[in-house]
Design a protein around this motif. Structure first.
Motif, PDB file in Angstrom:
ATOM      1  N   TRP A 196       8.529  -1.334   3.553  1.00 31.99           N
ATOM      2  CA  TRP A 196       7.128  -1.586   3.180  1.00 31.99           C
ATOM      3  C   TRP A 196       6.995  -3.008   2.655  1.00 31.99           C
ATOM      4  O   TRP A 196       7.675  -3.415   1.727  1.00 31.99           O
ATOM      5  CB  TRP A 196       6.719  -0.557   2.126  1.00 31.99           C
ATOM      6  N   GLN A 197       6.108  -3.771   3.279  1.00 33.42           N
ATOM      7  CA  GLN A 197       5.924  -5.173   2.913  1.00 33.42           C
ATOM      8  C   GLN A 197       4.562  -5.368   2.266  1.00 33.42           C
ATOM      9  O   GLN A 197       3.546  -4.828   2.728  1.00 33.42           O
ATOM     10  CB  GLN A 197       6.019  -6.067   4.161  1.00 33.42           C
ATOM     11  N   VAL A 198       4.527  -6.137   1.198  1.00 30.80           N
ATOM     12  CA  VAL A 198       3.275  -6.425   0.501  1.00 30.80           C
ATOM     13  C   VAL A 198       3.399  -7.784  -0.181  1.00 30.80           C
ATOM     14  O   VAL A 198       4.493  -8.181  -0.603  1.00 30.80           O
ATOM     15  CB  VAL A 198       2.959  -5.313  -0.524  1.00 30.80           C
ATOM     16  N   GLU A 258      -1.430   2.891   0.567  1.00 31.77           N
ATOM     17  CA  GLU A 258      -0.278   3.327   1.373  1.00 31.77           C
ATOM     18  C   GLU A 258       0.912   3.642   0.462  1.00 31.77           C
ATOM     19  O   GLU A 258       1.628   4.623   0.672  1.00 31.77           O
ATOM     20  CB  GLU A 258       0.098   2.238   2.374  1.00 31.77           C
ATOM     21  N   LEU A 259       1.110   2.797  -0.551  1.00 31.14           N
ATOM     22  CA  LEU A 259       2.191   3.043  -1.507  1.00 31.14           C
ATOM     23  C   LEU A 259       1.955   4.345  -2.273  1.00 31.14           C
ATOM     24  O   LEU A 259       2.906   5.068  -2.594  1.00 31.14           O
ATOM     25  CB  LEU A 259       2.299   1.866  -2.473  1.00 31.14           C
ATOM     26  N   ASP A 278      -6.496  -2.719  -2.627  1.00 29.18           N
ATOM     27  CA  ASP A 278      -5.671  -3.179  -1.512  1.00 29.18           C
ATOM     28  C   ASP A 278      -5.212  -1.960  -0.692  1.00 29.18           C
ATOM     29  O   ASP A 278      -4.692  -0.995  -1.249  1.00 29.18           O
ATOM     30  CB  ASP A 278      -4.456  -3.933  -2.062  1.00 29.18           C
ATOM     31  N   SER A 314      -2.648  -1.632   1.096  1.00 28.32           N
ATOM     32  CA  SER A 314      -1.210  -1.425   0.924  1.00 28.32           C
ATOM     33  C   SER A 314      -0.917  -0.639  -0.347  1.00 28.32           C
ATOM     34  O   SER A 314       0.070   0.100  -0.425  1.00 28.32           O
ATOM     35  CB  SER A 314      -0.480  -2.772   0.886  1.00 28.32           C
TER      36      SER A 314
END
Length: 678
Positions: A589-591, A645-646, A640, A642
């Motif tokens: 997972w990229q953020v 998603e987290l 956000d 993301s």
């Protein structure tokens, strides 16, 4: 008087199918052929060739090839060891005792530590050395040692070659078609498994179904090895086979993970059950595609972006569908004959296999002590049949140390030896002593072997007994060149063989294999140790390797009669596997947001705090579960995407860890450490 069993339709020959007749004819003719060739080569003990042909009898070509290669390599290694041990130690009985016991212990350890051909080769290397060296105790000439050693190897290779020739003349079904059919059936069974697990009910059928799917996939890995040995096309596509097996294991994990999400999702949509049913029906269609599946998935697409539970479930369900389509696509490519312009899957390693080093070392110690005690008795009594007794002791200790129930195997062998002692005595001194033509003897032997092979196939419950009767028949008939009919020596040898097996049985009874409860603790400790490695920055195992290792460890106790043990090994394996999948997704997972990255690191550090090699810290677990639930609820309102998603990943981690809360209530605890050790 009822004599209907004498009617032809009730005899085993009439009941036998074509496949059973082919198998019985192939193996029986191979044994008689090996015996005849050994006589033509003027080998002194032709029955070893007959025994070798019986041992490599296998229903499939790949099984025969792989077993033959293992037997040849094991025989050569055992012969080399026997020459070295006999050449250096025969003048000193005690030195000989410790050297041969050490060699047998080493072979026991290695054969228990590995699987398949490596295990078989080293087991054979152990008792081949015992067979040769125990018959050389009265020899003083090194040239005689070499002659006897090469004679035994020649007899073994003769039997293997005869078995291979008969396999070419009367071939069995193709290993390749058997493997591909098994992969197709497993692909269909995965949908049935998903249909069962995605229901709200909690029953024992769920656990047994999960164990059955795991065992079947791991069994197909054995079929893969046999198919690769016998099939050139599949040998070139071995990476595809490995990839498909890993994909099916991953599908099993995803099915289990979706079930865990559903059990922790209270406000599921009303139409979820019907959509899941239609989705599974669509996946069963051979011409399905992503578009048709997406139309069904759209019916339960989450409309509220803050509903992280719904969104997480939907994403995992879509992942399952795409994964299943991908696996089916590779399976279709595997069946294609034309190999040009074909895709190549990512390179993956073979399915990892669990080895219990502690149990292997314990079995090696038992073999060593048993051989030393037997040799000590032989040295002090100078028993003429000591070599026969120690040979059977070595075979029993090496072979049965890796079986699930060695005592049962030893008892079965004792039954076979008693039956063979009586039957072979009557044949040898009632019939063979009057025959001076080999082909006349074969005319008697072939129908007997045919009947025994058919009985082995028709009565699976007694298959092991019939198999041992077939394998050990040659040694009890003692078909030598020239023939020998020494009555006292024959009786003494038979008693020696029986005594040797009884000695091994006593050793297994005194130094019993570890109980299933002890094995389960070692397996669970190994699972936790490997999981802690998965939490490190550079894990030694990839995600797929860890997954296959977990499932192989779970399969070690599927035959256990202790239901509590099976439940907790399966539960620990599934929990750690689901957690590891989330950890790998967190890594990927990229953020760009540093605060969100810190939350991710907190989740991984949280796992390290609650999980150790010794067990689970339940106070930390309860606190961590509350914290994970709070974080996922907070991140669900993050601006956000993301962050949302987290939130879903953190909730999946919560769902994966929640079964461990039941550990204290279900398991007996002798101390504080046992309280957290399922």
């Amino acid at each position: 008087m009822n004599i209907s069993w004498l009617e032809w339709k009730n005899t085993p020959w009439s009941k036998a199918t074509k496949a059973q007749w082919r198998y019985a004819l192939r193996n029986s003719i191979a044994m008689c052929l090996a015996l005849g060739v050994a006589f033509l080569l003027d080998l002194d003990e032709p029955y070893w060739a007959m025994t070798s042909a019986a041992v490599v009898s296998f229903p499939t070509i790949g099984g025969v090839i792989s077993k033959s290669v293992g037997r040849i390599l094991g025989s050569l290694l055992g012969a080399l060891a026997s020459m070295l041990i006999a050449g250096m130690c025969l003048n000193d009985p005690w030195l000989f005792t410790f050297f041969i016991a050490g060699w047998l212990a080493l072979c026991t350890y290695i054969s228990n530590h590995y699987q398949n051909n490596v295990s078989y080769a080293f087991a054979l290397a152990g008792y081949t050395a015992a067979i040769i060296t125990f018959t050389l105790t009265d020899s003083t000439d090194s040239f005689e040692v070499f002659n006897i050693t090469q004679a035994r190897v020649c007899e073994v290779i003769t039997g293997i070659i005869c078995g291979a020739i008969m396999m070419m003349i009367l071939p069995s079904t193709s290993d390749g078609s058997t493997l591909i059919d098994s992969l197709k059936r497993m692909q269909a069974r995965l949908l049935e498994h998903a249909e069962m697990l995605w229901q709200a009910q909690i029953s024992d059928h769920v656990r047994t179904s999960h164990e059955g799917v795991i065992s079947q996939i791991l069994t197909m890995n054995v079929l893969r090895i046999q198919a690769v040995w016998s099939h050139y096309r599949l040998r070139r596509r071995n990476n595809i086979l490995n990839f498909i097996l890993h994909q099916q294991l991953k599908l099993t994990s995803v099915i289990s993970g979706i079930r865990r999400i559903m059990l922790n999702w209270p406000d599921r949509p009303e139409n979820l059950s019907s959509v899941l049913q239609r989705l599974l029906e669509e996946l069963r269609q051979p011409n399905t595609n992503k578009y048709r599946l997406a139309k069904i998935l759209q019916e339960i697409y989450p409309t509220d972006s803050r509903d992280f539970r719904h969104r997480t479930f939907w994403l995992r369900l879509r992942h399952f569908c795409w994964l299943y389509l991908q696996s089916s696509s590779w399976l279709q490519q595997l069946e294609e004959v034309n190999t040009t312009h074909q895709r190549k899957p990512p390179k993956v390693k073979s399915i990892a296999q669990h080895t219990d080093s502690t149990e292997a070392l314990y079995n090696a110690l038992r073999t060593f002590l048993c051989i030393v005690i037997g040799c000590a008795y032989w040295i002090h009594t100078q028993w003429d049949a000591g070599s026969s007794a120690l040979t059977l002791t070595a075979i029993s200790c090496v072979l049965y140390s890796s079986t699930a129930s060695p005592i049962t195997s030893v008892i079965t062998l004792i039954k076979a030896l008693v039956l063979l002692s009586i039957a072979c005595y009557m044949v040898k001194f009632g019939l063979m002593i009057q025959i001076d033509d080999f082909w006349v003897f074969c005319a008697f032997l072939l129908p007997v072997l045919l009947t025994m092979q058919i009985m082995k196939l028709q009565h699976p419950r007694y298959a092991s007994l019939w198999g041992q009767l077939i394998v050990f028949m040659g040694s009890f008939l003692a078909i030598s060149n020239p023939p020998s009919y020494d009555f006292s020596s024959y009786i003494n040898d038979d008693l020696g063989k029986l005594t040797g097996v009884i000695l091994a049985g006593i050793a297994f009874q005194i130094l019993r294999p570890s109980s299933d409860k002890v094995k389960s603790r070692r397996i669970i400790r190994a699972l936790r140790r490997d999981f802690m490695d998965q939490l490190s920055q550079k894990p030694s195992q990839s995600e797929s390797q860890f997954e296959s290792m977990v499932y192989h460890r779970i399969s070690q106790l599927t035959q256990s009669k202790d239901e509590q043990v099976r439940i907790w090994v399966l539960r620990w394996g599934v929990v750690l596997l689901n957690c590891s999948h989330v950890v790998w997704q967190l890594r990927d997972w990229q953020v760009r947001s540093d605060p969100l990255s810190m939350v991710r690191e907190v989740c991984i550090r949280c796992l390290k705090d609650i999980m150790t090699e010794k067990g689970v810290q339940h106070r930390s677990l309860d606190v961590a579960l509350e914290e994970l639930l709070k974080m996922s609820s907070t991140l669900a309102r993050h601006h956000d995407p993301s962050g949302r998603e987290l939130a879903g990943l953190i909730w999946r981690l919560y769902c994966s860890l929640s079964p461990l809360q039941q550990a204290n209530d279900k398991l007996p605890a002798n101390n504080s450490e046992d309280a957290v050790r399922p």
